[in-house]
Design an enzyme around this catalytic site. Structure first.
Site, short mmCIF file in Angstrom:
data_model
loop_
_atom_site.label_atom_id
_atom_site.label_comp_id
_atom_site.label_asym_id
_atom_site.label_seq_id
_atom_site.Cartn_x
_atom_site.Cartn_y
_atom_site.Cartn_z
CB SER A 1 11.88 -29.59 -14.94
OG SER A 1 10.55 -29.76 -15.72
CE1 TYR B 1 9.27 -27.09 -10.94
CE2 TYR B 1 8.82 -27.06 -13.19
CZ TYR B 1 9.04 -27.89 -12.22
OH TYR B 1 9.42 -29.15 -12.03
#
Length: 294
Positions: A186, A199
């Site tokens: 990400s 996360y």
């Protein structure tokens, strides 16, 4: 001069109404508007003809789009998902429209035993495995470090990073030279995100995992690379955020809009195909124009 039609992938943040879902994982079928996972203008060219891919989180979002684009390039696919059965059936139907097969494998990738079974089911169905896409993940909104729940933290790491160890470990003995492993990291692995701390940390771990296994697996002829998407309109968003945070989603990047899953899937096609034969340990950045320097 022949003018070509400029096809801009839409949606803009003002086209996304405030919304949330009560279940985790959230369902793509309940999102407004629905994410766009296929581009009819994209024509496959047999880049993955007769290949077999196992994709985690293939029921929706980026995983669904990757499954469809792989099928457009001639690959049969198996998809792992938790319990979003109707979403998974929609992915299966979309794959089959391109005359490829899609095996549905429901279960919990936090379990090493299930990861072993998922690979074995893929082998039982198709007789081989050429591509592993470690894509499934969870994310939770976290107001501050002090408010992070330890059980939730463990769940995030078990889903997002432990599963990659489990699946890669069991898949590698079945991958032949020329095979590919692609991990979804990400933009948050590079920039951080204080509201998605656990996360973002797992996505940083995925980046390190990708770089760490890439060189030793080259000895087996297996290429390992990653994709680091920016803000993409998937079930992740109404799952983790609510209200105005959803309706403003994507404004933070230079393109000032969220990306669609269909804008990310071609990166996976490239890395899975022989077009990326000279790439290993690398990460692609379809992120709306954010420059990543590391």
């Amino acid at each position: 001069m022949i003018k070509k039609e400029l096809r801009i992938m839409t949606i803009t943040p003002d086209q996304i109404p405030a919304q949330s879902q009560d279940r985790t994982p959230a369902l793509e079928s309940e999102m407004t508007p629905r994410p766009e996972y296929d581009d009819p203008h994209y024509k496959g060219s047999d880049k993955l003809r007769d290949k077999v891919a196992l994709i985690t989180g293939g029921d929706s979002g980026i995983g669904r789009s990757v499954a469809v684009y792989f099928a457009k390039e001639g690959a049969n696919v198996a998809i792992c998902y938790l319990d979003e059965h109707e979403d998974a059936k929609e992915t299966q139907k979309a794959v089959e429209e391109y005359e490829c097969e899609c095996l549905l494998i429901p279960g919990d990738i936090r379990s090493e035993k299930f990861c072993q079974e998922a690979v074995q089911q893929t082998l039982n169905k198709f007789g081989k495995l050429d591509i592993l896409v470690n894509n499934a993940a969870v994310q939770y909104l976290e107001p501050s470090l002090e408010e992070i729940d330890s059980a939730q933290l463990g769940d995030t790491f078990a889903t997002n990073i432990f599963s990659m160890f489990y699946l890669t470990k069991v898949a590698v003995p079945h991958l032949k030279p020329g095979s590919s492993i692609i991990n979804t990291t990400s933009i948050n692995a590079y920039k951080g995100n204080s509201k998605l701390l656990s996360y973002s940390t797992t996505k940083g771990a995925i980046l390190a995992f990708t770089r760490s296994v890439a060189e030793p697996l080259l000895e087996k002829g297996i290429r390992v690379n990653g994709v680091a998407p920016g803000p993409i309109w998937t079930p992740f968003i109404p799952d983790a955020f609510e209200g105005e945070a959803v309706s403003n989603f994507g404004k933070q990047v230079p393109m000032q809009r969220p990306g669609q899953p269909k804008e990310i899937a071609p990166s996976f096609v490239f890395l899975a195909s022989e077009d990326a034969s000279y790439m290993a340990g690398q990460v692609l950045h379809p992120n709306g124009g954010v420059v990543i320097g590391a």
